[in-house]
Structures are given as structure tokens and as C-alpha cells.
Design an enzyme around this catalytic site. Structure first.
Site, PDB file in Angstrom:
ATOM      1  N   GLY A 250       0.841  -1.189   0.000  1.00 44.73           N
ATOM      2  CA  GLY A 250       0.000   0.000   0.000  1.00 44.73           C
ATOM      3  C   GLY A 250       0.875   1.239   0.000  1.00 44.73           C
ATOM      4  CE  LYS A 251      -0.991   6.578  -3.564  1.00 41.41           C
ATOM      5  NZ  LYS A 251      -2.409   6.669  -3.868  1.00 41.41           N
ATOM      6  NE  ARG A 252      -0.938   4.220   6.843  1.00 42.46           N
ATOM      7  CZ  ARG A 252      -1.732   3.874   7.825  1.00 42.46           C
ATOM      8  NH1 ARG A 252      -1.336   2.993   8.702  1.00 42.46           N
ATOM      9  NH2 ARG A 252      -2.929   4.395   7.906  1.00 42.46           N
ATOM     10  N   GLY A 254       5.303   2.214   0.928  1.00 38.70           N
ATOM     11  CA  GLY A 254       6.285   2.588  -0.078  1.00 38.70           C
ATOM     12  C   GLY A 254       5.803   2.451  -1.509  1.00 38.70           C
TER      13      GLY A 254
END
Ligand code: GLU
Length: 485
Positions: A250-252, A254
Site C-alpha cells: 500500500g501507499k504507506r 512505499g
């Protein structure tokens, strides 16, 4: 199908819908490595048939990202080639041509229904608790296709079997077959149709792509069969998972723009090495691979089926490895670039501070963070700190502290300024420090030089600052203590 004997042609076919996240780049990398390994051709093609999702500037961004990593193509939108154009919206004539072939064969038809009629059909299927399949409502006498209605394939209703170079033998039953849209009413083809025509015309022999396309493969097979053309070889890449290996990245964790890593100071060689090992490994303990090593070793049969973990810590580890391999001048130039933003330092100082900084960072970008937190302020100017910091373990003992600092100054005076090296400085202080108490002597010395409770040891700091500045800072500390008492 005999794609094995033809020269290998692979392609990377991104849609220009925004930034290039690491997953896309990994797909590009594997397709590129496979082409390189086989002395084949690697093509960059832009799939821009979904005009609503298009984001301006994406094509330039894609090209920039790939070039940064060192991925090169022999055919593509920026350089042309024998099978161009390489942007789908410029290839509409090709799609029309093949669509017409299917119409002529009676294997595609114009969709005559209105949205309301389709909704009605869907409702019917829902009521009978069956999945909606368009093919169950095939019109008996479809109108002539004039380009204003969607064109649908008349898919042969059968089960399919195919080989995936990563996943092995796969099958899908009839329920996966439907009459999907080939050309939309706006004249643009769907991805399901366009990529097949492009791959055909561009001579693509191997398609390496993300796992999200695997469920659509029966659709693709309907098109290959209807056109009577060979299928390329398929290789489905494993998903990229977050660091816990449990859910997709996910975006979190990376899943960000690959150029963000560039801006953070990640080296392209490190990024390539890191990405290559997500979902692939040569089956040995080797981790650090140059670009040539990767090309030589890359092997589709060693691509994993299960997801590969994306771990930013590992990326940092690789980056540090690659920083260590850089020529000294390059590293100094990178350090200088960032330190200059605060204050220009002498070449001598730069050369001395560089190894100190390198010990503490994984990416050059972290240097800017170091400057921001004030961690290396002592490099730029004599530090500001509270006098109390000078006392070992916080015990206010002005006489003893003055005496020790005084002694340290005396001992440092004895060191030759032209040979003011950390080991020699240590030798000069060591006996005294051992007799008097290491913490008691070295703590105030270090604080005098750095003004920090965490910093390199005082010998390293002294060498960095040089004899003159070291003594100035020690005397300043001495005055601070004297002033308090
Ligand atoms: N245009 C597709 C995407 O952006 C590419 C799929 C493929 O490689 O065939 O994900």
C-alpha cells in the site's frame, strides 16, 4: 504456438494514468531483463485508450522513471521504430482493421441495446440468481456496425487451457467466457482487444505482466482464437506485498512514485537490484547484482508464484551497499551538494566529514534530514549548548571539570598539528582518561566539540575540526564552566 524459436520481443505497456509506482517499474524491469538476457527487443508502448483516466504529463514521467533506472528500449513513443506508432490512441486504424476482420468472419457484432435494455437483462439474471452474461442475450440480427455502437466479440463458448511460464498449466471454464466489448462507442478499443492487436503487430513473443490480468486471460484467448493467431507466451508476475508479506503493498509501505526514491537520494543501481529480487531470485545466496549480473542470471523459471515482499529497510540496505561502491569523489560531491545548502565547507573539511556522514546514512537524502535536525551543526560552527551538559552524568563539579578540560587542552597542545589524526589524539589522551575516568574526561571533551549528547567520539571530532578549532572549542567550554562557578 512456437514462440520459443523466434527472437524474443517483450514490451512494457503502461497506461498514462499518473505516477509510476514500484510495482509497474518491477514489471518493466522483468520484461527488460528477459529481453536483454535473450538478446531480444524491448518495446515501450503507451496504452492510452481510457481517456478519462489519463493524467497529463504521465508519458514524460514514465520515460523519465525508466531512464533513471537504466531501462532502455529499442522501440517506443520517443524514438519510434518499425512497428510504430507506439501510443495506442494513434493506432486506431489497426484496431478497426482487425475489428472488421472479426465482423466479416461473423465473430463480432454491433451491440444494439440501450442502457435501459442492458439493465433489464442484468435484473433478470439477478432475479434468477445467475451471473449476468451478455452472450445469453446475443441479438439474432445485429445491425451493421457503423462505429457508433460498441462492437462485441462473439466469443466461442468453451473452456480454455493455457500455459503460464510462472504458474504452469492453467484452465478456465465456460463461465469465464462472455461477449465483451472490443471497440467502444467512442471509437477507442478496450484494453482487452487493443493490446492483443499491438502485440501481434509488434511481434511480441513474451508478455510479462502483473497478476491482476490473469483472470482476464480467457477473454484474451477468445480474441486470439477468433482471429486465428498464435498466442505469445505468458508470464504472470507475483504481486508485491507490504513488508509483513500479508497484504499487497500500500501507499504507506512505499507504493509511491519511483522518482520519489530518486529525490530521496536512492541510487538507480540499488533500486534496480532491490526490485529485481522482489518475486525473483536466482536460488543462491547472492544479493548484490550489477546490471550485467542481473541480465546474465535472470531466468523466468525462477520467478515466484507467491507475492514478493517490499521492504524499504532492505532498499536502504542495498543503497548503502551501492554508496560504498561509488568513487570517493562522487560521494564527496553528493555530500557537498547537500551541505552547501547550509554552508560551504573547505575541501579538507568535506573530505573529513564525508566518512562520518556515510556511517550514519543509507541514502544521500538523509544528509538533508541530518542538517535539518541539527545533528551535525558542529561542522558548520562552534556549538551552542547549556553549560550543564559538560558535567559527566549531570553532576555539577566545576572544579574537577575545569581541571580535566585544562588537562585535555594541554595534552592536545602536544599533538603535531600536521599529524592531527584521531589515533594520535587518542594516544595523547588515553592514559590520562584511563587514570581519571574515561567518562569524566571524554564526555566534557566531546560536548565541548559537538555540543551534543550524541555524536562521534571526541577523537574523530577533534581530527575533523583540526587542532586550532579543537582548542578554541575546549577553551570556550572551560570559560563556560569558569563563568558558572
Ligand atoms: N496497460 C496495462 C497497465 O497499465 C498493461 C497491461 C499489460 O502489460 O498487458 O496495467
Amino acid at each position: 504456438m512456437n514462440s520459443e524459436s523466434k527472437p524474443v520481443v517483450t514490451r512494457f505497456a503502461p497506461s498514462p494514468t499518473g505516477f509510476m509506482h514500484v510495482g509497474s517499474v518491477r514489471t518493466a524491469l522483468f520484461a527488460w531483463l528477459f529481453a536483454k538476457k535473450n538478446n531480444g527487443t524491448f518495446i515501450l508502448r503507451i496504452e492510452d485508450t481510457d481517456k478519462e483516466r489519463e493524467v497529463e504529463g504521465s508519458i514524460e514521467h514514465i520515460i523519465k522513471s525508466l531512464k533513471w533506472l537504466g531501462i532502455t528500449w529499442q522501440e517506443g513513443p520517443d524514438i519510434g521504430g518499425p512497428h510504430g506508432p507506439y501510443i495506442q490512441s494513434q493506432r486506431l486504424e489497426s484496431y478497426k482493421k482487425y475489428a472488421q476482420i472479426l465482423v466479416d468472419k461473423g465473430l463480432a457484432y454491433a451491440d444494439p441495446y440501450t442502457k435501459e435494455q442492458l439493465d433489464e437483462f442484468r435484473k433478470k439474471s439477478e432475479e434468477s440468481k445467475k451471473p449476468f452474461l451478455y452472450r445469453e442475450y446475443r441479438p439474432e440480427n445485429p445491425p451493421a456496425w457503423d462505429g457508433t455502437q460498441p462492437l462485441r466479440i462473439k466469443a466461442e463458448v468453451k473452456s480454455h487451457a493455457w500455459t503460464d511460464l510462472v504458474r504452469g498449466e492453467l484452465t478456465a471454464g465456460e463461465e469465464a467466457i462472455d461477449d465483451f466489448i472490443l471497440i467502444k462507442s467512442d471509437g477507442y478499443p478496450t484494453y482487452n482487444f487493443a493490446h492483443i492487436i499491438d502485440d501481434l503487430e509488434m511481434g511480441v513473443t513474451h508478455i510479462l505482466r502483473a497478476d491482476e490480468f490473469i483472470s482476464s486471460t480467457p477473454k484474451f484467448l477468445s480474441v486470439y482464437d477468433a482471429l486465428g493467431i498464435d498466442r505469445p507466451a505468458f508470464a504472470t508476475l507475483p504481486p508485491i506485498m507490504g513488508p509483513d508479506g500479508k497484504k499487497k503493498l500500500g501507499k504507506r509501505d512505499g507504493a509511491k512514485d519511483v522518482l520519489d526514491y530518486k529525490n530521496e537520494g536512492v541510487l538507480p543501481e540499488a533500486m534496480m537490484n532491490f526490485l529485481a529480487l522482489i518475486g525473483w531470485n536466482p536460488g543462491t545466496e547472492q544479493e548484490v547484482f550489477s546490471q550485467e549480473d542481473l541480465i546474465k542470471t535472470f531466468d523466468i523459471s525462477k520467478i515466484q508464484v507467491s507475492g514478493g515482499k517490499f521492504n524499504e529497510e532492505k532498499l536502504k540496505w542495498f543503497n548503502k551497499e551501492y554508496i560504498t561502491m561509488l568513487p570517493k569523489e562522487t560521494v564527496i560531491a553528493e555530500v557537498k551538494k547537500r551541505l552547501d545548502a547550509k554552508k560551504e565547507l573547505s575541501q579538507d573539511m568535506l573530505e573529513k566529514i564525508t566518512p562520518i556522514i556515510l556511517e550514519r546514512i543509507h541514502t544521500f537524502g538523509e544528509i538533508s534530514a541530518m542538517i535539518e535536525t541539527g545533528e551535525i551543526d558542529y561542522v558548520f560552527a562552534a556549538p551552542e549548548y547549556k553549560t550543564e551538559m559538560l558535567y559527566w552524568k549531570g553532576t555539577v563539579d566545576t572544579d574537577a571539570t575545569s581541571r580535566r578540560l585544562q588537562k585535555v587542552i594541554e595534552l592536545i597542545e602536544t599533538v603535531d598539528e600536521n599529524n592531527f589524526k584521531k589515533d594520535i589524539i587518542k594516544d595523547a589522551l588515553w592514559n590520562y582518561a584511563t587514570e581519571e575516568g574515561k567518562g569524566e574526561v571524554l564526555w566534557p571533551t566531546r560536548v565541548s566539540l559537538s555540543g551534543k549528547d550524541k555524536s562521534p567520539d571526541p577523537f574523530v571530532l577533534a581530527e575533523l575540526l583540526g587542532k586550532e578549532e579543537t582548542i578554541i572549542r575546549l577553551k570556550r567550554a572551560l570559560e563556560k564552566v569558569a563563568h558558572v562557578s
